[in-house]
Design a protein around this motif. Sequence first.
Motif, short mmCIF file in Angstrom:
data_model
loop_
_atom_site.label_atom_id
_atom_site.label_comp_id
_atom_site.label_asym_id
_atom_site.label_seq_id
_atom_site.Cartn_x
_atom_site.Cartn_y
_atom_site.Cartn_z
N VAL A 170 0.83 -1.20 0.00
CA VAL A 170 0.00 0.00 0.00
C VAL A 170 0.86 1.25 0.00
O VAL A 170 0.78 2.09 -0.90
CB VAL A 170 -0.97 0.00 1.21
N MET A 171 1.67 1.41 1.03
CA MET A 171 2.39 2.66 1.26
C MET A 171 3.59 2.89 0.34
O MET A 171 3.90 4.03 0.02
CB MET A 171 2.85 2.74 2.71
N ILE A 172 4.25 1.82 -0.08
CA ILE A 172 5.44 1.97 -0.92
C ILE A 172 5.09 1.79 -2.40
O ILE A 172 5.43 2.61 -3.24
CB ILE A 172 6.54 0.98 -0.50
N ASP A 173 4.37 0.69 -2.70
CA ASP A 173 4.04 0.40 -4.10
C ASP A 173 2.84 1.20 -4.60
O ASP A 173 2.64 1.33 -5.80
CB ASP A 173 3.76 -1.09 -4.28
N ASP A 219 -0.43 0.46 -4.15
CA ASP A 219 -1.64 -0.32 -4.44
C ASP A 219 -2.59 -0.18 -3.25
O ASP A 219 -2.66 -1.04 -2.39
CB ASP A 219 -1.28 -1.78 -4.70
N SER A 220 -3.32 0.93 -3.22
CA SER A 220 -4.14 1.26 -2.05
C SER A 220 -5.34 0.34 -1.87
O SER A 220 -6.00 0.39 -0.83
CB SER A 220 -4.60 2.73 -2.11
N ASP A 221 -5.61 -0.53 -2.84
CA ASP A 221 -6.69 -1.50 -2.72
C ASP A 221 -6.20 -2.89 -2.31
O ASP A 221 -6.99 -3.81 -2.18
CB ASP A 221 -7.45 -1.63 -4.05
N SER A 222 -4.90 -3.06 -2.11
CA SER A 222 -4.34 -4.39 -1.88
C SER A 222 -4.53 -4.92 -0.47
O SER A 222 -4.25 -6.08 -0.22
CB SER A 222 -2.86 -4.41 -2.24
N GLY A 223 -4.98 -4.09 0.43
CA GLY A 223 -5.19 -4.55 1.80
C GLY A 223 -5.87 -3.50 2.64
O GLY A 223 -6.10 -2.37 2.20
N ALA A 224 -6.21 -3.89 3.86
CA ALA A 224 -6.84 -2.97 4.80
C ALA A 224 -5.75 -2.15 5.48
O ALA A 224 -4.79 -2.71 6.00
CB ALA A 224 -7.63 -3.77 5.84
N TRP A 225 -5.91 -0.84 5.47
CA TRP A 225 -4.94 0.03 6.13
C TRP A 225 -5.65 1.09 6.95
O TRP A 225 -6.69 1.61 6.58
CB TRP A 225 -3.95 0.64 5.14
#
Length: 162
Positions: free
Chosen positions: A114-117, A119-125
């Motif tokens: 999420v934070m580096i790559d 991909d804000s949909d790749s997991g719960a943050w």
Amino acid sequence: IPRAAEELQIPIIASGGMADGRSLVAALSLGAAGINMGKRMMVTKESPAHKNVKEAILRATELDTTLIMRNLRNTERVLKNKAVDHVSTIEKERGSSLSFEDIANEVVGVYPKVMIDGDSDSGAWSCGMVAGLIRDIPTVKELIERTMSEAYSIITGRLKQF
């Protein structure tokens, strides 16, 4: 904060939902020595968070967050996204028989993606309702100066009458 301020002899920092001068004035009035603007600082030019994450927060309102993992007694407020929708579906289906393993793919080790790559949909943050107060990407200097100016205006303006 007020109760902690009564008991503790160390500075208290208010955290959670802090985004501007109003937050600072409120926290100070409750007995805090300052505020922690976690998500707000994350959406600054200097923050290493990926631009996609910053933009997701900018688009969000306070209604775009939800609570997950309640049945596991590990509640977390997160920004709604595809992975969170999947977690919510699993939680509803499994109910009280939910196990951590059922949702681990969406909640464990997702921060690098999420934070580096970006991909804000790749997991719960984690993201609180403070997202609704974040509307720009200033520099840290601009954010601090604006926060202090807003706080000063509130104290010397509207609150001066009290």
